[in-house]
Write an enzyme that holds these catalytic residues in place. Structure first.
Site, PDB file in Angstrom:
ATOM      1  N   HIS A 106      39.997  35.684  38.932  1.00 39.43           N
ATOM      2  CA  HIS A 106      40.079  35.025  37.562  1.00 39.43           C
ATOM      3  C   HIS A 106      38.733  35.311  36.853  1.00 39.43           C
ATOM      4  CE1 HIS A 106      42.090  32.023  35.146  1.00 39.43           C
ATOM      5  NE2 HIS A 106      40.971  31.840  34.392  1.00 39.43           N
ATOM      6  N   GLU A 107      37.557  34.823  37.066  1.00 38.41           N
ATOM      7  CA  GLU A 107      36.470  34.808  36.205  1.00 38.41           C
ATOM      8  C   GLU A 107      36.122  36.379  36.001  1.00 38.41           C
ATOM      9  OE1 GLU A 107      36.001  32.261  34.771  1.00 38.41           O
ATOM     10  OE2 GLU A 107      37.016  30.678  35.986  1.00 38.41           O
ATOM     11  N   HIS A 110      38.009  37.471  33.010  1.00 36.82           N
ATOM     12  CA  HIS A 110      37.582  36.922  31.679  1.00 36.82           C
ATOM     13  C   HIS A 110      36.156  37.993  31.513  1.00 36.82           C
ATOM     14  CE1 HIS A 110      39.924  33.555  30.928  1.00 36.82           C
ATOM     15  NE2 HIS A 110      39.414  32.923  31.923  1.00 36.82           N
ATOM     16  N   HIS A 113      37.554  41.251  30.291  1.00 39.18           N
ATOM     17  CA  HIS A 113      38.054  41.210  28.581  1.00 39.18           C
ATOM     18  C   HIS A 113      36.538  41.347  27.699  1.00 39.18           C
ATOM     19  CE1 HIS A 113      40.881  38.742  26.076  1.00 39.18           C
ATOM     20  NE2 HIS A 113      40.640  40.083  25.646  1.00 39.18           N
TER      21      HIS A 113
HETATM   22 ZN   LIG Z   1      40.482  31.137  32.786  1.00 42.35          ZN
END
Ligand SMILES: [Zn+2]
Length: 328
Positions: A106-107, A110, A113
């Site tokens: 998940h991290e 980010h 992105h």
């Molecule tokens: Zn998040």
């Protein structure tokens, strides 16, 4: 083991996006646990670097998060991904739970992105996107933690190197959807209550706010709520804050709608497909907030988001196309 998870994750994004993530030992770090990596594009261009700080310490903030240090073109990006995962213990390496593996993915979503952004205006670059779009790049990464072929790259017994046994894998899939309808209704109840309190509620017309909210939540509850039910009083997400709530609770569910739907392209065309990965990188990850997120999404999927994908993944709907009865 954490090291193996991280290596497998880098392998997956190399296949998808053509980027290499390489550890660097030169740059200074704030703690010996912290590692530094560089992200290098297929043509050798250095896109950015980041710190990874995964284990708890006495003075460290709780939870998991990603931070941007340097944003924007043409200079390479810099950022950090942090968490409080199970640390190494004595002679044992850091052995993670499945949820912790999802946290790393998940991290890192980010961070991608941020790092793969190709937007010249800093305030519109990377993760500086609408609140209900920012979790698409992160949450979609968690899907690779539920795919057999992806798990087999890194989820192996730390001593025997054996992959997750099939029966255990199927149990995990089933447990994932345990009471998913209840969870979904609860999230929808909170989201609707949050939205209506900010947009519709009028004290003169609607009366007591606790009664008003209880009536709304009742619509999403399978059992009668007691007359003194007042969970709204502890629903702190209602209020605007430095991290940006205030009529934004729906974004959790909306992000799930987007990532479950977007991931169907990977499932159909290949979870390691460089073609789909390349499009996701070009049309979503690199675009920041330079265009309306709805446009970016349509550009990638060729249509508007389809909420059925999330219902299918949650075991609440059978896939009509593949007739794939999701494990229930
Ligand atoms: Zn998040």
């Amino acid at each position: 083991p954490a090291d193996r998870v991280v290596a497998g994750m880098f392998d997956i994004v190399e296949r998808l996006y053509g980027i290499r993530v390489v550890q660097r030992t030169g740059p200074p770090v704030w703690h010996p646990d912290v590692k530094v990596y560089e992200v290098i594009d297929r043509d050798g261009v250095r896109l950015g670097s980041f710190y990874a700080d995964w284990f708890p310490r006495e003075t460290k903030r709780g939870g998991a998060w990603m931070d941007a240090f340097i944003t924007g073109e043409p200079i390479p990006n810099s950022g950090a991904i942090c968490g409080n995962l199970t640390p190494p213990l004595g002679t044992l390496p850091a052995l993670l739970t499945h949820r912790e593996v999802e946290t790393i993915f998940h991290e890192f979503g980010h961070l991608l992105h941020h790092t793969l952004s190709r937007v010249g205006v800093k305030s519109l670059a990377g993760t500086n996107v609408a609140w209900d779009f920012v979790e698409l790049p992160s949450q979609i990464m968690e899907n690779w933690c539920w795919e057999r072929d992806a798990l087999d790259l890194f989820a192996r017994h730390w001593e025997t190197q054996s992959a997750i046994p099939e029966d255990l894998f199927l149990k995990m899939r089933r447990a994932r959807n345990f009471r998913s309808a209840n969870t979904q209704m609860r999230q929808l109840g909170f989201a609707i209550t949050d939205l209506l309190l900010h947009t519709e509620y009028s004290p003169e017309r609607d009366g007591d706010v606790v009664d008003y909210s209880r009536a709304l939540l009742q619509r999403f509850s399978s059992a009668p709520l007691p007359p003194d039910h007042a969970s709204i009083c502890s629903f702190t997400h209602l209020f605007g804050s430095p991290v940006g709530y205030g009529a934004g609770y729906y974004s959790y569910k909306w992000a799930e709608v987007l990532e479950a739907d977007a991931f169907t392209r990977f499932r159909k065309e290949g979870i390691f497909s460089p073609a789909v990965g390349g499009e996701f990188r070009d049309k979503i990850l690199s675009q920041g907030d330079s265009r309306d997120p709805a446009e970016l999404y349509r550009d990638f999927m060729g249509r508007d988001p389809d909420p059925d994908a999330l219902l299918i993944r949650s075991g609440l709907l059978t896939n009509p196309v593949e007739n794939e009865a999701v494990v229930v």
